[in-house]
Design a protein around this motif. Structure first.
Motif, PDB file in Angstrom:
ATOM      1  N   ALA A  52       1.013  -1.943  -3.734  1.00  0.00           N
ATOM      2  CA  ALA A  52       2.365  -1.448  -3.450  1.00  0.00           C
ATOM      3  C   ALA A  52       2.908  -2.095  -2.184  1.00  0.00           C
ATOM      4  O   ALA A  52       4.054  -2.547  -2.146  1.00  0.00           O
ATOM      5  N   SER A  53       2.076  -2.152  -1.163  1.00  0.00           N
ATOM      6  CA  SER A  53       2.483  -2.775   0.098  1.00  0.00           C
ATOM      7  C   SER A  53       2.844  -4.240  -0.109  1.00  0.00           C
ATOM      8  O   SER A  53       3.830  -4.728   0.456  1.00  0.00           O
ATOM      9  N   GLN A  55       4.175  -5.474  -2.564  1.00  0.00           N
ATOM     10  CA  GLN A  55       5.481  -5.502  -3.217  1.00  0.00           C
ATOM     11  C   GLN A  55       6.585  -4.928  -2.327  1.00  0.00           C
ATOM     12  O   GLN A  55       7.713  -4.719  -2.769  1.00  0.00           O
ATOM     13  N   LEU A  57       6.574  -1.904  -0.960  1.00  0.00           N
ATOM     14  CA  LEU A  57       6.730  -0.469  -1.170  1.00  0.00           C
ATOM     15  C   LEU A  57       5.862   0.296  -0.184  1.00  0.00           C
ATOM     16  O   LEU A  57       4.722  -0.091   0.073  1.00  0.00           O
ATOM     17  N   ASP A  58       6.394   1.380   0.341  1.00  0.00           N
ATOM     18  CA  ASP A  58       5.652   2.227   1.266  1.00  0.00           C
ATOM     19  C   ASP A  58       5.032   3.373   0.474  1.00  0.00           C
ATOM     20  O   ASP A  58       5.731   4.295   0.059  1.00  0.00           O
ATOM     21  N   LEU A  59       3.725   3.300   0.238  1.00  0.00           N
ATOM     22  CA  LEU A  59       2.998   4.322  -0.507  1.00  0.00           C
ATOM     23  C   LEU A  59       1.903   4.848   0.400  1.00  0.00           C
ATOM     24  O   LEU A  59       1.073   4.077   0.888  1.00  0.00           O
TER      25      LEU A  59
END
Length: 109
Positions: A52-53, A55, A57-59
């Motif tokens: 995710a990171s 990409q 994205l903050d997950l």
């Protein structure tokens, strides 16, 4: 095979792996997975979070674990996790060091 098809197949295989670990075999303990295979459900959630990171994205760690475990991590632990004897704990320490710590990937296997 084109990239979209390969990605779809990889995603389907990953979902099947999660279903196997969470629905078919929740009795298999993370410590046993780590000791035998060098990864566990927590590793999968960390890899998911890292992807995710990558990409942008903050997950959070907790959100990634909930995706992998299909429920909050604390709920899974309460429902499925059992104790481990000294031999399993020692084997885990060695497996964790070899597969997680030595690769610079954090400290929560």
């Amino acid at each position: 095979m084109n990239d979209a098809t390969r990605t779809a197949l990889e995603a389907a295989a990953f979902r099947r792996l999660l279903r196997h670990l969470m629905q078919d075999r929740p009795d298999v303990q993370n410590i046993d997975l780590m000791n035998l295979a060098g990864f566990c459900r927590n590793c999968l959630s960390r890899w998911y979070q890292e992807a995710a990171s990558d990409q942008g994205l903050d997950l959070t760690k907790d959100a990634a674990r909930e995706i992998v475990y299909g429920m909050p991590y604390a709920d899974w632990v309460a429902q499925h996790q059992t104790g481990a004897d000294a031999a399993k704990k020692a084997a885990f320490e060695a497996a964790f060091k070899q597969n997680v710590t030595d690769r610079g990937k954090g400290s929560d296997g």
